[in-house]
Write an enzyme that holds these catalytic residues in place. Structure first.
Site, PDB file in Angstrom:
ATOM      1  N   CYS A  39      -5.230  13.635  12.811  1.00  0.00           N
ATOM      2  CA  CYS A  39      -5.273  12.257  12.326  1.00  0.00           C
ATOM      3  C   CYS A  39      -5.297  11.368  13.549  1.00  0.00           C
ATOM      4  O   CYS A  39      -4.770  11.736  14.599  1.00  0.00           O
ATOM      5  CB  CYS A  39      -4.039  12.014  11.485  1.00  0.00           C
ATOM      6  N   ARG A  82       0.651  14.654  13.351  1.00  0.00           N
ATOM      7  CA  ARG A  82       1.148  14.476  11.984  1.00  0.00           C
ATOM      8  C   ARG A  82       1.168  15.750  11.137  1.00  0.00           C
ATOM      9  O   ARG A  82       0.418  15.897  10.168  1.00  0.00           O
ATOM     10  CB  ARG A  82       0.347  13.386  11.268  1.00  0.00           C
ATOM     11  N   ARG A 142      -8.679  -0.177   3.829  1.00  0.00           N
ATOM     12  CA  ARG A 142      -7.679   0.778   3.335  1.00  0.00           C
ATOM     13  C   ARG A 142      -6.350   0.082   3.070  1.00  0.00           C
ATOM     14  O   ARG A 142      -5.562   0.567   2.248  1.00  0.00           O
ATOM     15  CB  ARG A 142      -7.449   1.896   4.369  1.00  0.00           C
ATOM     16  N   ASP A 150       4.491   0.645  12.042  1.00  0.00           N
ATOM     17  CA  ASP A 150       3.318   0.005  11.445  1.00  0.00           C
ATOM     18  C   ASP A 150       3.175  -1.462  11.856  1.00  0.00           C
ATOM     19  O   ASP A 150       2.196  -2.107  11.489  1.00  0.00           O
ATOM     20  CB  ASP A 150       3.378   0.097   9.908  1.00  0.00           C
ATOM     21  N   LYS A 190       0.831  -1.213   0.000  1.00  0.00           N
ATOM     22  CA  LYS A 190       0.000   0.000   0.000  1.00  0.00           C
ATOM     23  C   LYS A 190       0.860   1.255   0.000  1.00  0.00           C
ATOM     24  O   LYS A 190       0.665   2.157  -0.805  1.00  0.00           O
ATOM     25  CB  LYS A 190      -0.920   0.008   1.228  1.00  0.00           C
ATOM     26  N   ASN A 191       1.807   1.316   0.928  1.00  0.00           N
ATOM     27  CA  ASN A 191       2.566   2.565   1.067  1.00  0.00           C
ATOM     28  C   ASN A 191       3.476   2.830  -0.127  1.00  0.00           C
ATOM     29  O   ASN A 191       3.806   3.985  -0.398  1.00  0.00           O
ATOM     30  CB  ASN A 191       3.369   2.568   2.375  1.00  0.00           C
TER      31      ASN A 191
HETATM   32  C1  UD1 Z   1       4.428   6.890   6.481  1.00  0.00           C
HETATM   33  C2  UD1 Z   1       3.523   5.714   6.261  1.00  0.00           C
HETATM   34  C3  UD1 Z   1       2.945   5.221   7.589  1.00  0.00           C
HETATM   35  C4  UD1 Z   1       4.060   4.953   8.584  1.00  0.00           C
HETATM   36  C5  UD1 Z   1       5.007   6.139   8.702  1.00  0.00           C
HETATM   37  C6  UD1 Z   1       6.235   5.852   9.559  1.00  0.00           C
HETATM   38  C7  UD1 Z   1       2.582   6.082   4.055  1.00  0.00           C
HETATM   39  C8  UD1 Z   1       1.380   6.421   3.238  1.00  0.00           C
HETATM   40  N1  UD1 Z   1       2.428   6.116   5.395  1.00  0.00           N
HETATM   41  O1  UD1 Z   1       3.633   7.936   7.027  1.00  0.00           O
HETATM   42  O2  UD1 Z   1       2.189   4.034   7.332  1.00  0.00           O
HETATM   43  O3  UD1 Z   1       3.501   4.704   9.860  1.00  0.00           O
HETATM   44  O4  UD1 Z   1       5.478   6.522   7.391  1.00  0.00           O
HETATM   45  O5  UD1 Z   1       6.910   4.762   9.077  1.00  0.00           O
HETATM   46  O6  UD1 Z   1       3.618   5.750   3.536  1.00  0.00           O
HETATM   47  N2  UD1 Z   1       6.551  14.557  10.878  1.00  0.00           N
HETATM   48  C9  UD1 Z   1       6.651  15.902  11.159  1.00  0.00           C
HETATM   49  N3  UD1 Z   1       6.544  16.793  10.138  1.00  0.00           N
HETATM   50  C10 UD1 Z   1       6.334  16.413   8.843  1.00  0.00           C
HETATM   51  C11 UD1 Z   1       6.236  15.021   8.571  1.00  0.00           C
HETATM   52  C12 UD1 Z   1       6.346  14.120   9.608  1.00  0.00           C
HETATM   53  O7  UD1 Z   1       6.845  16.297  12.308  1.00  0.00           O
HETATM   54  O8  UD1 Z   1       6.235  17.267   7.968  1.00  0.00           O
HETATM   55  C13 UD1 Z   1       6.661  13.572  11.979  1.00  0.00           C
HETATM   56  C14 UD1 Z   1       5.375  12.762  12.145  1.00  0.00           C
HETATM   57  O9  UD1 Z   1       4.423  13.429  12.919  1.00  0.00           O
HETATM   58  C15 UD1 Z   1       5.915  11.507  12.802  1.00  0.00           C
HETATM   59  C16 UD1 Z   1       7.305  11.350  12.152  1.00  0.00           C
HETATM   60  O10 UD1 Z   1       7.626  12.620  11.611  1.00  0.00           O
HETATM   61  O11 UD1 Z   1       6.075  11.710  14.172  1.00  0.00           O
HETATM   62  C17 UD1 Z   1       7.382  10.328  11.055  1.00  0.00           C
HETATM   63  O12 UD1 Z   1       6.342  10.528  10.143  1.00  0.00           O
HETATM   64  P1  UD1 Z   1       6.471  10.178   8.593  1.00  0.00           P
HETATM   65  O13 UD1 Z   1       7.637   9.290   8.388  1.00  0.00           O
HETATM   66  O14 UD1 Z   1       6.409  11.443   7.818  1.00  0.00           O
HETATM   67  O15 UD1 Z   1       5.150   9.362   8.329  1.00  0.00           O
HETATM   68  P2  UD1 Z   1       4.203   9.431   7.062  1.00  0.00           P
HETATM   69  O16 UD1 Z   1       4.992   9.658   5.834  1.00  0.00           O
HETATM   70  O17 UD1 Z   1       3.049  10.297   7.357  1.00  0.00           O
END
Ligand code: UD1
Length: 427
Positions: free
Chosen positions: A123, A128, A405, A313, A22-23
């Site tokens: 979320c 996030r 999902r 995850d 999925k991701n």
């Molecule tokens: C992706 C995955 C999700 C997985 C996560 C961590 C997809 C669609 N989703 O989510 O399933 O759980 O990686 O492996 O691929 N953060 C910030 N600012 C930002 C972005 C992130 O502070 O702009 C923080 C987030 O709140 C979190 C951490 O960084 O605490 C990691 O998040 P991130 O790796 O970005 O997760 P996603 O890409 O949303």
């Protein structure tokens, strides 16, 4: 609304096919926006999120066509054509339902120098924010403007310049967005402390197949030399390491034996290592992994971390499995601040779990008992399914749309290996 009913206690055994990730799918699909030629994705999982992302691409003016797929097949082949884009906006209504929609920001900027994307808002698994997506894009030349809950990003002169950025913390999504945007920038970009998840490797390989130049794939420093244009390609989505890990936990918690077919064991090393540490037998084969759990489950101490660490995850599914361990386990969630929403639901099934801030202490219990439970997010839902498989009596999991999902035909895959599981409508 559909519910899933499980009558627990069956040992699972047999071969279980693993779908495309999925991701990975959700970051490969937006790559199609970077070219006016078709991008064909094979092994795309049939999931609500993939359908939702296709819908978003349609709204931007891209066409999506599914080829030759029979209902009984897992996965699909989809060709996405973004000949001309008719919109550069990801609206609130779509982003709110599917956070991954923000992954159109980078490619829209890369293609036409302009994008307007709704801020995702809250979320279920924490705050996030998308600040890192925006900072990284700014560093490679984007100009940003926030208004009315939207971020508008533009590339001066219609094309990003390229530039350097070092992430203060590892972010999967922000790395994906900036890599896609940088692929067609005027100059070179150097991204440090980039996420190294296998899904990022899959993204980079697909972009390279489309003509991009990326150095350091799979490492924390990515150097992207911008290209004037990218072309079409055909690319197969990697196997879903989280789906595979979830079914490995299903084998373990039921004391069963499952051969997970179409997996890349090297992408799920931390999960397999943790299973081995818990006393589960893991046998790696060419394209499959055999998981056998005949001697019980030992307790674990695990902390989530960016790849190659133990995936956040997988935390909820391991927690369910460890509810049946012989002793007390300690889980620490370091990625998301609110990712223990499955704990009260597991407790309703007889689990003994105490949460102290980011740490959960899971004491193994002799038995879990079936109960009506409610799913709160995708992986939390899977932890309830796992607990249900091992519980005495009947478990009813509601809010099944979370599972849809991310798990392709879950009840079909599980019943084929011996689970007593069915989906019922409220009718
Ligand atoms: C992706 C995955 C999700 C997985 C996560 C961590 C997809 C669609 N989703 O989510 O399933 O759980 O990686 O492996 O691929 N953060 C910030 N600012 C930002 C972005 C992130 O502070 O702009 C923080 C987030 O709140 C979190 C951490 O960084 O605490 C990691 O998040 P991130 O790796 O970005 O997760 P996603 O890409 O949303």
């Amino acid at each position: 609304m559909d519910r899933i009913l499980i009558r627990g206690g069956n040992r699972l055994s047999g071969r279980l096919p693993i779908s495309g990730a999925k991701n990975a799918a959700l970051t490969l699909m937006p790559c199609a926006l970077l070219t006016d030629e078709p991008l064909t994705l094979r092994n795309l999982p049939r999931l609500a999120d993939v359908d939702g992302f296709g819908h978003l691409l349609n709204q931007l003016g891209a066409s999506t066509a599914i080829q030759g797929s029979r209902p009984e097949d897992f996965g699909r082949v989809m060709t996405i054509r973004a000949g001309t884009l008719t919109s550069t906006e990801a609206p609130y209504d779509i982003v709110r339902k599917m956070r991954a929609s923000i992954l159109v920001l980078g490619p829209l900027l890369g293609r036409g120098g302009e994008a307007r994307v709704s801020l995702p808002g809250g979320c279920a698994i924490g705050n996030r924010p998308i600040d890192l997506h925006l900072k990284a894009l700014e560093a490679i030349g984007a100009e940003l403007e926030m208004a009315a809950g939207y971020v508008k990003a533009t590339a001066p002169g219609g094309r990003l310049s390229g530039g350097n950025y070092r992430f203060p913390i590892v972010s999967v999504g922000a790395t994906e967005n900036v890599v896609m945007a940088a692929a067609t920038a005027r100059g070179t970009s150097r991204i440090e402390n980039a996420a190294r998840e296998p899904e990022i490797v899959d993204l980079c390989r697909c972009l390279v197949a489309m003509g991009a130049s990326i150095d350091g794939i799979g490492t924390e420093t990515l150097t992207i030399e911008g290209r004037d244009r990218l072309h079409g390609a055909t690319y197969a989505v990697m196997p879903d390491r989280i789906e595979a890990g979830s079914y490995a936990c299903a084998a373990a918690i039921t004391g069963g034996s499952l051969e997970l077919v179409n997996v890349a064991a090297s992408d799920m090393r931390a999960t397999l290592d943790a299973l081995v540490e818990a006393g589960v037998t893991v046998e790696e084969r060419a394209r499959s992994v055999l998981i056998e759990a005949t001697g019980g489950i030992g307790p674990l101490t695990l902390s989530t971390a960016p790849y190659p660490g133990f995936a956040t995850d997988m935390q909820a599914q391991f927690m369910a499995m460890l509810c049946r361990a012989d002793g007390a386990s300690v889980l620490t969630e370091t990625i998301f601040e609110n990712r223990y929403m499955h704990v009260p639901e597991l407790a309703r099934m007889g689990a003994d779990i105490r949460v102290h801030g980011r740490t959960a202490v899971v004491k193994g219990v002799d038995r879990l008992t079936g109960a009506p439970v409610m799913a709160t997010d995708l992986r939390a839902s899977m932890s309830l399914i796992l607990a249900g498989l091992a519980a005495e009596g009947e478990t009813q999991v509601s809010r099944v749309y979370h599972l849809d999902r991310g798990y392709e035909r879950l009840e079909e895959k599980l019943s084929a290996v011996g689970a007593d599981i069915e989906r019922v409508g409220d009718g």
